[in-house]
Design a protein around this motif. Structure first.
Motif, mmCIF file in Angstrom:
data_model
loop_
_atom_site.group_PDB
_atom_site.id
_atom_site.type_symbol
_atom_site.label_atom_id
_atom_site.label_comp_id
_atom_site.label_asym_id
_atom_site.label_seq_id
_atom_site.Cartn_x
_atom_site.Cartn_y
_atom_site.Cartn_z
ATOM 1 N N PHE A 156 0.807 -1.311 0.167
ATOM 2 C CA PHE A 156 0.026 -0.057 0.023
ATOM 3 C C PHE A 156 0.842 1.309 -0.061
ATOM 4 O O PHE A 156 1.915 1.489 0.801
ATOM 5 N N SER A 157 0.490 2.099 -0.910
ATOM 6 C CA SER A 157 1.086 3.378 -0.876
ATOM 7 C C SER A 157 0.425 4.453 -1.194
ATOM 8 O O SER A 157 -0.925 4.149 -2.053
ATOM 9 N N THR A 158 0.506 5.675 -0.985
ATOM 10 C CA THR A 158 0.027 6.938 -1.515
ATOM 11 C C THR A 158 0.929 7.990 -2.221
ATOM 12 O O THR A 158 1.943 8.054 -2.050
ATOM 13 N N VAL A 159 0.490 8.535 -3.383
ATOM 14 C CA VAL A 159 1.116 9.550 -4.204
ATOM 15 C C VAL A 159 0.225 10.669 -4.518
ATOM 16 O O VAL A 159 -1.015 10.912 -4.152
ATOM 17 N N GLY A 160 0.738 11.755 -5.088
ATOM 18 C CA GLY A 160 0.066 12.959 -5.217
ATOM 19 C C GLY A 160 -0.533 13.712 -4.096
ATOM 20 O O GLY A 160 -1.583 13.911 -3.985
ATOM 21 N N GLN A 161 0.366 13.687 -2.668
ATOM 22 C CA GLN A 161 -0.310 14.348 -1.603
ATOM 23 C C GLN A 161 -1.138 13.588 -0.767
ATOM 24 O O GLN A 161 -2.276 14.078 -0.368
ATOM 25 N N GLY A 162 -1.328 12.341 -1.299
ATOM 26 C CA GLY A 162 -2.251 11.255 -0.536
ATOM 27 C C GLY A 162 -3.505 11.207 -1.342
ATOM 28 O O GLY A 162 -4.452 10.471 -0.890
ATOM 29 N N ARG A 163 -3.768 11.897 -2.454
ATOM 30 C CA ARG A 163 -4.928 11.800 -3.589
ATOM 31 C C ARG A 163 -5.258 10.474 -3.952
ATOM 32 O O ARG A 163 -6.245 9.769 -4.120
ATOM 33 N N VAL A 176 -7.031 0.571 -7.058
ATOM 34 C CA VAL A 176 -6.400 2.157 -7.213
ATOM 35 C C VAL A 176 -7.696 2.893 -6.754
ATOM 36 O O VAL A 176 -8.888 2.751 -6.953
ATOM 37 N N ARG A 177 -7.332 4.079 -5.797
ATOM 38 C CA ARG A 177 -8.387 5.008 -5.387
ATOM 39 C C ARG A 177 -7.888 6.436 -5.766
ATOM 40 O O ARG A 177 -6.689 6.653 -5.837
ATOM 41 N N TYR A 178 -8.783 7.189 -5.918
ATOM 42 C CA TYR A 178 -8.406 8.708 -6.201
ATOM 43 C C TYR A 178 -9.416 9.474 -5.324
ATOM 44 O O TYR A 178 -10.548 9.557 -5.329
ATOM 45 N N GLN A 179 -9.035 10.130 -4.350
ATOM 46 C CA GLN A 179 -9.658 10.891 -3.279
ATOM 47 C C GLN A 179 -9.958 12.513 -3.993
ATOM 48 O O GLN A 179 -9.150 13.300 -3.756
ATOM 49 N N HIS A 180 -11.113 12.598 -4.686
ATOM 50 C CA HIS A 180 -11.304 13.818 -5.440
ATOM 51 C C HIS A 180 -11.615 15.025 -4.603
ATOM 52 O O HIS A 180 -11.276 16.348 -4.809
ATOM 53 N N SER A 181 -12.263 14.760 -3.469
ATOM 54 C CA SER A 181 -12.630 15.607 -2.391
ATOM 55 C C SER A 181 -12.919 14.992 -1.095
ATOM 56 O O SER A 181 -12.958 13.735 -1.310
ATOM 57 N N PRO A 182 -13.037 15.514 -0.106
ATOM 58 C CA PRO A 182 -13.129 14.918 1.222
ATOM 59 C C PRO A 182 -14.529 13.878 1.170
ATOM 60 O O PRO A 182 -14.466 13.032 2.265
ATOM 61 N N SER A 183 -15.416 14.372 0.274
ATOM 62 C CA SER A 183 -16.681 13.453 0.310
ATOM 63 C C SER A 183 -16.735 12.606 -0.892
ATOM 64 O O SER A 183 -17.781 12.089 -1.107
#
Length: 220
Positions: free
Chosen positions: A164-171, A205-212
Motif C-alpha cells: 500500500f502506498s499513496t502519491v500525489g499528496q495522498g490523493r 487504485v483509488r482517487y480522493q477527489h474531495s473529502p466527500s
C-alpha cells in the motif's frame, strides 16, 4: 437505525448500533408483523501505545423473515506491537494478535442447521520495506452441531504479502495483495469452508477527489 459512540477516556471508547425493521419482502408467514432486530456493541481499550484490547457483542433476531434465524456472537481480541529495531534494525516492529469468539446460531424451521462454535484466531504481521507487509494467520473453529452433537475442528491458514502506498499528496492510493489460503477438516456443512488450497491476488487504485468523493477500481 440508531448508532452511538461514547469516549469514556482517551484510551477507552464504546460504540454501538441497533437496527429495528420489518420486512415487506418474504416475511415470516406465521408472524407477518414480526419485527427484526440487529444490534452490535464494541469496546476498544488502549492501555499502552503498543497494546489494544477489544471486545464485541452482536445479536441478530431475524424471526420476521421467511427463514427465521437467531444468531449471537461474543468475542474479544488483543493486538500487541513489539519493537524490533533494538534486535533486528532492518525491521521496525512485529504485530501479534489473538482473537477468541463464541457463536450460537439457530434456524427455527431447520434445527439440523443449528450450531455452536468457538473460534480461535492467531496472527502475526511484519512491515517490510517500501509499503510491503507480510502477514500470517491461523484459525481454528471448534464446531458443534447441536441437533446431533457432532463435533469437528475445521481450520484455515492464510499467509500473504500486501502493498500500500499513496502519491500525489495522498490523493492517489495504490494497494495490492498476493496470498495463499489452506482450508482443512471442512467435512461439516456448518464449517462454511470449501476445503480448498488456493492462491489469491487482489489490487486496487483509488482517487480522493474531495473529502466527500472518492473514485476507485478493484480487481481480484
Amino acid at each position: 437505525l440508531l448508532t452511538g459512540q461514547w469516549k469514556a477516556s482517551k484510551a477507552l471508547v464504546f460504540r454501538g448500533q441497533a437496527d429495528l425493521y420489518k420486512t415487506r419482502l418474504f416475511p415470516n408467514p406465521a408472524e407477518p408483523d414480526r419485527l427484526n432486530l440487529e444490534a452490535e456493541f464494541n469496546a476498544d481499550w488502549q492501555p499502552t501505545k503498543r497494546t489494544i484490547l477489544s471486545g464485541f457483542l452482536s445479536s441478530r433476531d431475524d424471526l420476521g423473515l421467511l427463514s427465521p434465524t437467531e444468531d449471537v456472537r461474543l468475542g474479544m481480541s488483543v493486538t500487541q506491537t513489539i519493537p524490533l529495531k533494538p534486535i533486528l534494525p532492518i525491521f521496525s516492529s512485529l504485530g501479534v494478535s489473538a482473537r477468541l469468539e463464541h457463536q450460537d446460531s439457530r434456524t427455527v424451521n431447520a434445527p439440523s442447521s443449528d450450531f455452536d462454535t468457538e473460534i480461535v484466531n492467531l496472527g502475526v504481521s511484519l512491515p517490510l520495506w517500501a509499503g510491503l507487509t507480510a502477514t500470517a494467520t491461523q484459525q481454528w473453529n471448534l464446531l458443534k452441531e447441536t441437533l446431533t452433537g457432532t463435533r469437528s475442528i475445521p481450520r484455515r491458514f492464510t499467509t500473504s504479502l500486501s502493498y500500500f502506498s499513496t502519491v500525489g499528496q495522498g490523493r492517489w492510493g495504490l494497494r495490492g495483495r498476493f496470498g495463499y489460503e489452506d482450508e482443512a477438516r471442512t467435512d461439516s456443512p456448518r464449517s462454511f469452508l470449501s476445503g480448498q488450497d488456493r492462491f489469491v491476488w487482489e489490487g486496487g487504485v483509488r482517487y480522493q477527489h474531495s473529502p466527500s468523493t472518492e473514485y476507485f477500481v478493484d480487481g481480484r
